[in-house]
Design an enzyme around this catalytic site. Structure first.
Site, mmCIF file in Angstrom:
data_model
loop_
_atom_site.group_PDB
_atom_site.id
_atom_site.type_symbol
_atom_site.label_atom_id
_atom_site.label_comp_id
_atom_site.label_asym_id
_atom_site.label_seq_id
_atom_site.Cartn_x
_atom_site.Cartn_y
_atom_site.Cartn_z
ATOM 1 N N TYR A 1 0.838 -1.202 0.000
ATOM 2 C CA TYR A 1 0.000 0.000 0.000
ATOM 3 C C TYR A 1 0.876 1.256 0.000
ATOM 4 C CZ TYR A 1 -3.262 3.541 1.789
ATOM 5 O OH TYR A 1 -4.008 4.676 1.965
ATOM 6 N N ASN B 1 -4.604 8.299 10.252
ATOM 7 C CA ASN B 1 -5.588 7.216 10.339
ATOM 8 C C ASN B 1 -6.978 7.843 10.499
ATOM 9 O OD1 ASN B 1 -6.987 4.846 11.438
ATOM 10 N ND2 ASN B 1 -4.937 3.999 11.488
ATOM 11 N N ARG C 1 0.861 -7.653 13.707
ATOM 12 C CA ARG C 1 0.763 -7.935 12.269
ATOM 13 C C ARG C 1 2.043 -7.483 11.567
ATOM 14 N NH1 ARG C 1 -5.293 -6.092 10.694
ATOM 15 N NH2 ARG C 1 -4.583 -4.132 11.570
HETATM 16 N N1 LIG Z 1 -9.242 6.090 5.394
HETATM 17 C C1 LIG Z 1 -8.000 6.299 5.791
HETATM 18 O O1 LIG Z 1 -7.664 6.107 6.990
HETATM 19 C C2 LIG Z 1 -6.957 6.814 4.829
HETATM 20 C C3 LIG Z 1 -5.688 7.123 5.340
HETATM 21 C C4 LIG Z 1 -4.710 7.593 4.466
HETATM 22 C C5 LIG Z 1 -5.001 7.768 3.120
HETATM 23 N N2 LIG Z 1 -6.239 7.448 2.637
HETATM 24 C C6 LIG Z 1 -6.474 7.633 1.202
HETATM 25 O O2 LIG Z 1 -7.650 8.405 1.013
HETATM 26 C C7 LIG Z 1 -8.315 8.003 -0.190
HETATM 27 C C8 LIG Z 1 -9.770 7.709 0.107
HETATM 28 O O3 LIG Z 1 -9.812 6.630 1.026
HETATM 29 P P1 LIG Z 1 -11.144 6.159 1.727
HETATM 30 O O4 LIG Z 1 -10.798 5.911 3.136
HETATM 31 O O5 LIG Z 1 -12.271 7.060 1.421
HETATM 32 O O6 LIG Z 1 -11.326 4.745 0.994
HETATM 33 P P2 LIG Z 1 -12.609 4.141 0.224
HETATM 34 O O7 LIG Z 1 -12.263 2.752 -0.175
HETATM 35 O O8 LIG Z 1 -13.836 4.350 1.029
HETATM 36 O O9 LIG Z 1 -12.686 5.062 -1.062
HETATM 37 C C9 LIG Z 1 -12.004 4.789 -2.263
HETATM 38 C C10 LIG Z 1 -13.032 4.832 -3.374
HETATM 39 O O10 LIG Z 1 -12.358 4.590 -4.616
HETATM 40 C C11 LIG Z 1 -13.223 3.789 -5.416
HETATM 41 N N3 LIG Z 1 -12.405 3.100 -6.414
HETATM 42 C C12 LIG Z 1 -11.541 2.076 -6.213
HETATM 43 N N4 LIG Z 1 -10.986 1.708 -7.385
HETATM 44 C C13 LIG Z 1 -11.517 2.505 -8.337
HETATM 45 C C14 LIG Z 1 -11.346 2.607 -9.738
HETATM 46 N N5 LIG Z 1 -10.508 1.798 -10.405
HETATM 47 N N6 LIG Z 1 -12.056 3.549 -10.412
HETATM 48 C C15 LIG Z 1 -12.918 4.359 -9.766
HETATM 49 N N7 LIG Z 1 -13.123 4.312 -8.426
HETATM 50 C C16 LIG Z 1 -12.420 3.401 -7.731
HETATM 51 C C17 LIG Z 1 -13.908 2.847 -4.445
HETATM 52 O O11 LIG Z 1 -15.118 2.311 -4.945
HETATM 53 C C18 LIG Z 1 -14.126 3.756 -3.235
HETATM 54 O O12 LIG Z 1 -15.395 4.376 -3.292
HETATM 55 C C19 LIG Z 1 -7.533 6.798 -0.729
HETATM 56 O O13 LIG Z 1 -6.663 7.258 -1.742
HETATM 57 C C20 LIG Z 1 -6.743 6.322 0.467
HETATM 58 O O14 LIG Z 1 -5.559 5.678 0.087
HETATM 59 C C21 LIG Z 1 -7.227 6.983 3.472
#
Ligand SMILES: NC(=O)c1ccc[n+]([C@@H]2O[C@H](COP(=O)([O-])OP(=O)(O)OC[C@H]3O[C@@H](n4cnc5c(N)ncnc54)[C@H](O)[C@@H]3O)[C@@H](O)[C@H]2O)c1
Length: 314
Positions: free
Chosen positions: A142, A171, A269
């Site tokens: 990741y 987070n 983990r």
């Molecule tokens: N939630 C956290 O704690 C966290 C922490 C650090 C970074 N992030 C980053 O923030 C961003 C959003 O994360 P989130 O927590 O909302 O995750 P999430 O999985 O809820 O949202 C990601 C979205 O991307 C969509 N998606 C996946 N592959 C796709 C594709 N090929 N085409 C179109 N859509 C696609 C999914 O359906 C989903 O709705 C991500 O880039 C993640 O890496 C999240």
């Protein structure tokens, strides 16, 4: 301003879409709904465009990005577990997909991108708190894909003069789609409310920087309003050990239900960073970012949400 959000059906994306519209922006989401869901945005379809499609589809993106002022690129396979379970898809979406988004941006003449990155790019911190100059040494797939995404947006900044803001989220927690996830805060609250012991991986001294989704979205909007050139920011909230979170959840579940909650430990983990704590001086000084939520308030919000019948199953 017209803003396109990739992954607008996701946890952070759906919260962001709502806030963009409230802030007077025109918001368009493109999401393939593999993990996301437009249900939280039901009733708002009249004030935003909710498209179903894949970020790897260049022609689709080029059409969507016409007349757009900025792209907020959130779509990804997020997290250590999801990436390890499907490494091919993780590389395809997080690296190739990000490159497709950048190609479409250049073709459509968009000038600005905000890229969602993660604390996972730092790996095991060499010093704490971690600032944005800390070396990037991810410990898992990741983090590697997020680092590759960062390098790609930087290359497009250098080659095409794209305005870039990289936001390295801590987070993220808070109500929303994520209440169904298996990350530490909702998992503990779910276990506590079911009367099960809270399961801690390792000794409970590993720590994360926990940031509420509303604070994350605030940071994205600040970056949208004020950012330019090439900037990278840590987006943190409250750093805390997992054991301390378990204590807060035990106390708050007991206060809400009168039931005592136990804690149990499992082996640590592999590939997880032991401790991380963010230095957020840069975004505080440049964009006046001030996180408003703390973990205890966020835990109370989740318990309240669950007790009122909010969806909370993994
Ligand atoms: N939630 C956290 O704690 C966290 C922490 C650090 C970074 N992030 C980053 O923030 C961003 C959003 O994360 P989130 O927590 O909302 O995750 P999430 O999985 O809820 O949202 C990601 C979205 O991307 C969509 N998606 C996946 N592959 C796709 C594709 N090929 N085409 C179109 N859509 C696609 C999914 O359906 C989903 O709705 C991500 O880039 C993640 O890496 C999240």
């Amino acid at each position: 301003m017209r803003i396109a959000v990739t992954g607008g059906a996701g946890y952070i994306g759906s919260t962001l879409m709502r806030r963009l519209v409230e802030g007077g922006y025109t918001a368009i989401s493109i999401d393939n709904l593999t993990r996301g869901d437009y249900t939280p945005l039901r009733g708002l379809e009249g004030s935003m465009e909710l498209l179903v499609g894949d970020i790897r589809d260049l022609n689709l993106l080029m059409g969507v990005f016409q007349d757009v002022d900025a792209i907020i690129h959130l779509a990804a396979i997020p997290g250590l577990k999801a990436c390890d379970e499907n490494p091919e898809e993780a590389i395809s979406v997080n690296v190739y997909g990000t490159n497709q988004v950048l190609r479409a941006i250049v073709e459509a003449g968009v000038k600005r991108i905000i890229f969602a990155s993660s604390a996972a790019v730092y790996g095991a911190p060499r010093y704490l708190p971690v600032d944005e100059e800390h070396p990037l040494k991810p410990l898992n797939l990741y983090g590697v894909t997020k680092m590759a995404g960062e390098r790609l947006v930087e290359a497009y900044h250098e080659n095409y003069g794209l305005d870039v803001t990289i936001l390295r989220f801590g987070n993220v927690y808070g109500v929303g789609l994520y209440t169904r996830w298996d990350t530490v805060i909702p998992k503990f609250v779910r276990q506590g409310l079911r009367g099960e012991p809270l399961t801690i991986y390792g000794d409970g001294h590993s720590s994360r920087d926990f940031v509420h989704v509303e604070d994350v979205v605030e940071a994205v909007i600040l970056a949208l309003r004020h950012g330019g050139g090439f900037e990278t920011y840590n987006i943190g909230g409250e750093p805390m050990e997992v054991g301390e979170i378990a204590e807060i959840v035990c106390e708050e579940v007991e206060a809400a239900t009168g039931r005592r909650v136990e804690v149990t430990h499992l082996p640590p983990r592999i590939g997880e960073t032991k401790r991380i704590e963010y230095d957020i001086t840069r975004i505080r000084e440049h964009l006046n970012y001030r996180p408003r939520w703390g973990v205890r308030r966020g835990v109370r919000q989740l318990i309240d949400y669950a007790l009122k019948g909010g969806a909370f199953e993994a």
